[in-house]
Design a protein around this motif. Sequence first.
Motif, mmCIF file in Angstrom:
data_model
loop_
_atom_site.group_PDB
_atom_site.id
_atom_site.type_symbol
_atom_site.label_atom_id
_atom_site.label_comp_id
_atom_site.label_asym_id
_atom_site.label_seq_id
_atom_site.Cartn_x
_atom_site.Cartn_y
_atom_site.Cartn_z
ATOM 1 N N PHE A 1 0.825 -1.211 0.000
ATOM 2 C CA PHE A 1 0.000 0.000 0.000
ATOM 3 C C PHE A 1 0.860 1.261 0.000
ATOM 4 O O PHE A 1 0.398 2.328 -0.367
ATOM 5 C CB PHE A 1 -0.901 0.027 1.239
ATOM 6 N N LEU A 2 2.094 1.131 0.496
ATOM 7 C CA LEU A 2 2.975 2.292 0.647
ATOM 8 C C LEU A 2 4.338 1.976 0.032
ATOM 9 O O LEU A 2 5.315 1.733 0.749
ATOM 10 C CB LEU A 2 3.144 2.632 2.141
ATOM 11 N N PRO A 3 4.432 1.959 -1.303
ATOM 12 C CA PRO A 3 5.717 1.584 -1.909
ATOM 13 C C PRO A 3 6.838 2.573 -1.606
ATOM 14 O O PRO A 3 8.005 2.246 -1.828
ATOM 15 C CB PRO A 3 5.399 1.526 -3.412
ATOM 16 N N GLY A 4 6.496 3.754 -1.082
ATOM 17 C CA GLY A 4 7.535 4.706 -0.685
ATOM 18 C C GLY A 4 7.975 4.517 0.764
ATOM 19 O O GLY A 4 8.763 5.317 1.286
ATOM 20 N N LEU A 5 7.474 3.456 1.419
ATOM 21 C CA LEU A 5 7.821 3.198 2.814
ATOM 22 C C LEU A 5 9.334 3.179 2.981
ATOM 23 O O LEU A 5 10.039 2.458 2.267
ATOM 24 C CB LEU A 5 7.227 1.840 3.219
ATOM 25 N N SER A 6 9.858 3.990 3.912
ATOM 26 C CA SER A 6 11.314 4.070 4.032
ATOM 27 C C SER A 6 11.810 3.746 5.432
ATOM 28 O O SER A 6 12.980 3.450 5.611
ATOM 29 C CB SER A 6 11.807 5.457 3.619
ATOM 30 N N ARG A 7 10.939 3.808 6.453
ATOM 31 C CA ARG A 7 11.406 3.475 7.803
ATOM 32 C C ARG A 7 10.213 3.226 8.731
ATOM 33 O O ARG A 7 9.195 3.908 8.650
ATOM 34 C CB ARG A 7 12.250 4.619 8.369
ATOM 35 N N LEU A 8 10.407 2.240 9.609
ATOM 36 C CA LEU A 8 9.463 2.024 10.714
ATOM 37 C C LEU A 8 10.238 2.238 12.001
ATOM 38 O O LEU A 8 11.372 1.762 12.135
ATOM 39 C CB LEU A 8 8.915 0.598 10.706
ATOM 40 N N THR A 9 9.640 2.948 12.948
ATOM 41 C CA THR A 9 10.214 3.074 14.284
ATOM 42 C C THR A 9 9.149 2.590 15.258
ATOM 43 O O THR A 9 8.028 3.106 15.250
ATOM 44 C CB THR A 9 10.595 4.535 14.589
ATOM 45 N N LEU A 10 9.490 1.575 16.041
ATOM 46 C CA LEU A 10 8.509 0.966 16.938
ATOM 47 C C LEU A 10 9.005 1.032 18.376
ATOM 48 O O LEU A 10 10.061 0.487 18.709
ATOM 49 C CB LEU A 10 8.274 -0.497 16.522
ATOM 50 N N TYR A 11 8.231 1.722 19.228
ATOM 51 C CA TYR A 11 8.550 1.834 20.655
ATOM 52 C C TYR A 11 7.725 0.820 21.426
ATOM 53 O O TYR A 11 6.501 0.842 21.358
ATOM 54 C CB TYR A 11 8.183 3.232 21.177
ATOM 55 N N GLU A 12 8.411 -0.058 22.181
ATOM 56 C CA GLU A 12 7.663 -0.934 23.085
ATOM 57 C C GLU A 12 7.439 -0.215 24.414
ATOM 58 O O GLU A 12 6.405 -0.364 25.051
ATOM 59 C CB GLU A 12 8.398 -2.251 23.312
ATOM 60 N N THR A 13 8.428 0.563 24.807
ATOM 61 C CA THR A 13 8.281 1.469 25.950
ATOM 62 C C THR A 13 8.967 2.775 25.517
ATOM 63 O O THR A 13 9.691 2.785 24.527
ATOM 64 C CB THR A 13 9.001 0.933 27.211
ATOM 65 N N PRO A 14 8.753 3.846 26.271
ATOM 66 C CA PRO A 14 9.431 5.094 25.882
ATOM 67 C C PRO A 14 10.955 4.950 25.884
ATOM 68 O O PRO A 14 11.652 5.730 25.252
ATOM 69 C CB PRO A 14 8.974 6.094 26.949
ATOM 70 N N GLN A 15 11.459 3.930 26.596
ATOM 71 C CA GLN A 15 12.920 3.763 26.694
ATOM 72 C C GLN A 15 13.466 2.698 25.740
ATOM 73 O O GLN A 15 14.671 2.527 25.637
ATOM 74 C CB GLN A 15 13.321 3.386 28.134
ATOM 75 N N SER A 16 12.585 1.926 25.087
ATOM 76 C CA SER A 16 13.045 0.827 24.221
ATOM 77 C C SER A 16 12.345 0.892 22.874
ATOM 78 O O SER A 16 11.120 0.833 22.819
ATOM 79 C CB SER A 16 12.710 -0.533 24.856
ATOM 80 N N TRP A 17 13.142 1.030 21.829
ATOM 81 C CA TRP A 17 12.535 1.065 20.504
ATOM 82 C C TRP A 17 13.491 0.490 19.479
ATOM 83 O O TRP A 17 14.686 0.327 19.751
ATOM 84 C CB TRP A 17 12.121 2.488 20.133
#
Length: 405
Positions: free
Chosen positions: A339-355
């Motif tokens: 759906f997003l062929p321009g997708l360039s990065r994912l950032t995923l935070y499990e907690t504010p201190q861990s991503w």
Amino acid sequence: MNCKECGASVAELDTRHLLGCCGLTLQEYALRHALPLDLLLSPDRLGAGIADAELPRMPAAGPNEAAGAVLAGLQLAGRVRKAGSQCHISGEVAWLDLLFWDMAQLAPYGFRFHQAYQYAADAHRVVASNQLAALCGNLSSPCLSAGCLASERRLKYATYLAHAGELHAGYLFMPFDSADEADDTAEYFSRELLAATCRLDAGTPLLRTQTRADAARLLDGLRQELEAMPGVWQRFHPRTPAVAVSKEVVFDSAHFLTDHPAKCSNLHGGRYVLHVTVSDTIDPVTGCVLDYGYLKRVVNKRVVECFDHHTLNYANPELAWRSTTELLSVFIWEQLIDFLPGLSRLTLYETPQSWCQYTGPDLETWQQRGGNPLLTRFTDPALGRSPWRQSLYENPREKERVHYD
Ligand SMILES: [Zn+2]
């Protein structure tokens, strides 16, 4: 007041004066001089459309086939709306020349250009809309006869593409009002222009070219028609700046890590924060890389609805073993890249201190290689077939299976 373009003193500025003195509409004049429309319009000019009496009644002889093809393309693009006794075709202020091109092609139907102004209560300001208006009675003859020429069908689909197509990272995206229209169009593109498309479920029917090469073939196949329309070829071959845009979504989920030698092997929950970043050139008509609303809809439908208030390990078999932020990111990438062929990065935070941050394969690579084997470890049929397990097959159930299969 004085017209800032020609200096003339006029009782009230309107599009009629401006088209004569500088070729602009009142809305364009307001934009050029950074004036709110509210200052330029007296209240009695708000909400007024164009009267039926001002619109020509066209003879029954009917339009020519080329005009019918353009109208059919605009209808396919969802641009033709019925409003009482009139039909309206709307256009963007950044692309009025295309609307004027439409009007020239549609001359046999008797369309007139009209700029309407309204006080938009939600926006707390006066807004303008640009439209062509014609009497519905003029459009009663069929737009495009069944036995129409190939050239008219090309013109119809080129008109559709010009008004509804969007290029994202080299792939053409095409929205439709109905699934049947999407299927008919896909069939035409495949048969006549050798351009493969696929249907994406984004809430409304949406076609995307299968590859970048399909998009290039589609555009090249209709090049003559597209180049005749103002700004269209250029829009599909942008030389605008590339920009990265991001959307943040959150979901509340529980999870655990199988065989993990620490607290994370216990079922525990938290609020995940996901940043989805898409990089692409700016569309000169919308001024955007893509619509943030589309980005949000796709991420909500493909990710948040699957994960929110679920146990991640049971929401998808790919995550049953270990729903780490790393594997989640790989999984989420595979949910979004179509759906997003321009997708360039994912950032995923499990907690504010861990991503974690992840950039996966582009759409073309993903199409060639398929999903990441890290996600299919336990659904892979090869699991359990290793030579190291053969001695374990020596049990009655296995013998029975081999014997009677
Ligand atoms: Zn003037």
